[in-house]
Design a protein around this motif. Sequence first.
Motif, PDB file in Angstrom:
ATOM      1  N   MET A 142       0.795  -1.310  -0.177  1.00  0.00           N
ATOM      2  CA  MET A 142      -0.142   0.048   0.104  1.00  0.00           C
ATOM      3  C   MET A 142       1.068   1.195  -0.103  1.00  0.00           C
ATOM      4  O   MET A 142       0.662   2.024  -0.033  1.00  0.00           O
ATOM      5  N   GLU A 143       2.125   1.120   0.448  1.00  0.00           N
ATOM      6  CA  GLU A 143       2.795   2.364   0.332  1.00  0.00           C
ATOM      7  C   GLU A 143       3.182   3.015  -0.743  1.00  0.00           C
ATOM      8  O   GLU A 143       3.135   3.913  -1.257  1.00  0.00           O
ATOM      9  N   THR A 144       3.918   1.923  -1.490  1.00  0.00           N
ATOM     10  CA  THR A 144       4.151   1.935  -2.707  1.00  0.00           C
ATOM     11  C   THR A 144       3.192   2.810  -3.606  1.00  0.00           C
ATOM     12  O   THR A 144       3.163   3.401  -4.401  1.00  0.00           O
ATOM     13  N   ILE A 145       1.694   2.024  -3.460  1.00  0.00           N
ATOM     14  CA  ILE A 145       0.988   2.079  -4.711  1.00  0.00           C
ATOM     15  C   ILE A 145       0.234   3.738  -4.047  1.00  0.00           C
ATOM     16  O   ILE A 145      -0.113   4.570  -4.946  1.00  0.00           O
ATOM     17  N   ALA A 149      -0.501   6.473  -6.425  1.00  0.00           N
ATOM     18  CA  ALA A 149      -2.147   7.374  -6.730  1.00  0.00           C
ATOM     19  C   ALA A 149      -1.800   9.186  -6.244  1.00  0.00           C
ATOM     20  O   ALA A 149      -1.729   9.688  -6.523  1.00  0.00           O
ATOM     21  N   LYS A 150      -1.077   8.892  -5.077  1.00  0.00           N
ATOM     22  CA  LYS A 150      -0.571  11.031  -4.738  1.00  0.00           C
ATOM     23  C   LYS A 150      -0.086  11.650  -5.991  1.00  0.00           C
ATOM     24  O   LYS A 150      -0.352  12.337  -5.913  1.00  0.00           O
ATOM     25  N   LYS A 171       6.633   1.127   6.364  1.00  0.00           N
ATOM     26  CA  LYS A 171       8.263   0.912   6.957  1.00  0.00           C
ATOM     27  C   LYS A 171       9.005   1.454   7.843  1.00  0.00           C
ATOM     28  O   LYS A 171       9.770   0.732   8.671  1.00  0.00           O
ATOM     29  N   ASP A 172       7.633   2.435   8.737  1.00  0.00           N
ATOM     30  CA  ASP A 172       8.362   2.262   9.775  1.00  0.00           C
ATOM     31  C   ASP A 172       8.246   1.621  11.312  1.00  0.00           C
ATOM     32  O   ASP A 172       8.801   1.681  12.320  1.00  0.00           O
ATOM     33  N   GLY A 182      -5.755   3.043   2.113  1.00  0.00           N
ATOM     34  CA  GLY A 182      -5.861   3.538   1.383  1.00  0.00           C
ATOM     35  C   GLY A 182      -6.604   4.810   0.904  1.00  0.00           C
ATOM     36  O   GLY A 182      -7.986   5.011   2.340  1.00  0.00           O
ATOM     37  N   ASP A 183      -8.157   5.957   0.611  1.00  0.00           N
ATOM     38  CA  ASP A 183      -9.053   5.904   0.680  1.00  0.00           C
ATOM     39  C   ASP A 183     -10.008   5.846   1.356  1.00  0.00           C
ATOM     40  O   ASP A 183     -11.189   6.275   1.662  1.00  0.00           O
ATOM     41  N   VAL A 184     -10.349   4.142   0.250  1.00  0.00           N
ATOM     42  CA  VAL A 184     -11.232   4.112   1.105  1.00  0.00           C
ATOM     43  C   VAL A 184     -12.219   2.085   1.116  1.00  0.00           C
ATOM     44  O   VAL A 184     -10.871   1.870  -0.267  1.00  0.00           O
ATOM     45  N   GLY A 185     -11.541   1.834   2.064  1.00  0.00           N
ATOM     46  CA  GLY A 185     -11.406   0.183   1.960  1.00  0.00           C
ATOM     47  C   GLY A 185     -13.254  -0.464   1.848  1.00  0.00           C
ATOM     48  O   GLY A 185     -14.080  -0.023   2.639  1.00  0.00           O
TER      49      GLY A 185
END
Length: 377
Positions: A142-145, A149-150, A171-172, A182-185
């Motif tokens: 999700m971080e990469t996606i 997206a941003k 990653k942290d 994301g914006d919506v799940g």
Amino acid sequence: MNEPIQMVDLKSQYLKIKPEIDQALLSAVEGVAYINGPQVKSFAKSLQEYNKVTRAVTCGNGTDALQIAMMGLGFKPGDEVIVPAFTYIATVEVIALLNLVPKFIDVKEDTFELDYDQLESIITEKTVGIVPVHLFGQCSNMETINAIAKKHNLAVIEDTAQAMGAEYIFKDGTKAFAGTVGDVGTTSFFPSKNLGCFGDGGALLTQNAELGETLQIIANHGQRQKYRHETIGVNSRLDTTQAAVLEVKLKYLNDYSAARQKVARKYDEAFANIDGFITPKKAEYSTHVYNQYTCRIKNGKRNELKIYLQDKGIPSMVYYPIPVHLQEAYRVYGYNAGDFPIAERLCEEVLSFPIHTEMKDEVQDYIIENIVNFFKY
């Protein structure tokens, strides 16, 4: 085996918490608020608190959840939505129903998620959203996606139907539940899901309060107040009785995940050294809750193994035998065999084995013994 082996043993799961379920159902029935009763509101609040989100909106099923999400985000006919070619049909179905354009993308061979390394290469000026599918029980990257997206001002809708309760690991080192990054799940409460009801049900999760309100309005005929319709909506409700069941089962979701993980570990150990048998890879950025225990059977032996196990009274399932871009209904979008080679290859290799919360050791031992024996000869 004295009793038939089940892919998912829903009866045993029910019997273990029968008094609580029966009481919840009785209360819902006696309350006679069969539509949008207090149990629906209570479950939505519990789901919101469990997932640590700003808003949880219940609805009729997981497919509706996807449609409501796209409507709520303002996608318009002709807009493109990126979606993996290897997924259940519902993910793509709603895109077509809304006259959007599915922009298929291949998947990662080991984790089955959309190939985020290819994402930027297929984004066009018409692209408005990405739908990562958390297939079989673990999160996509999700971080990469989200970063992509941003960069391109795209919305991200997480299809979390098979991964409720899984955690994304940033990653942290911090974590967030699948469907909340994301914006919506969106999710489904189909009976065989990790959190399943006794019929159909679904929900949407978001950290955006304004968007959450919009999703709630759309799910209720586009009305905030009865007979005052401020937008085009749909009729998608979670039944009161289903909410009552889910309220009880949500308390056990972490236990259910742990039970599935225990079964998966035993399978992993038993199958680790079988040539041509690839067990599910666990991504470093996600926990895995194993809605399905899906392996890859190489060397063209998948169907032979499936028949062999069937003869031994052991069920198995192929999720999914045909990639979406080659389904007849979606040929209109102009894709051909060979366009997404990994998705197409997975459809020839994947096989899922029984896994559930009440798996008995002797049953799993029998399954393992027969799979191991198949590969000896």
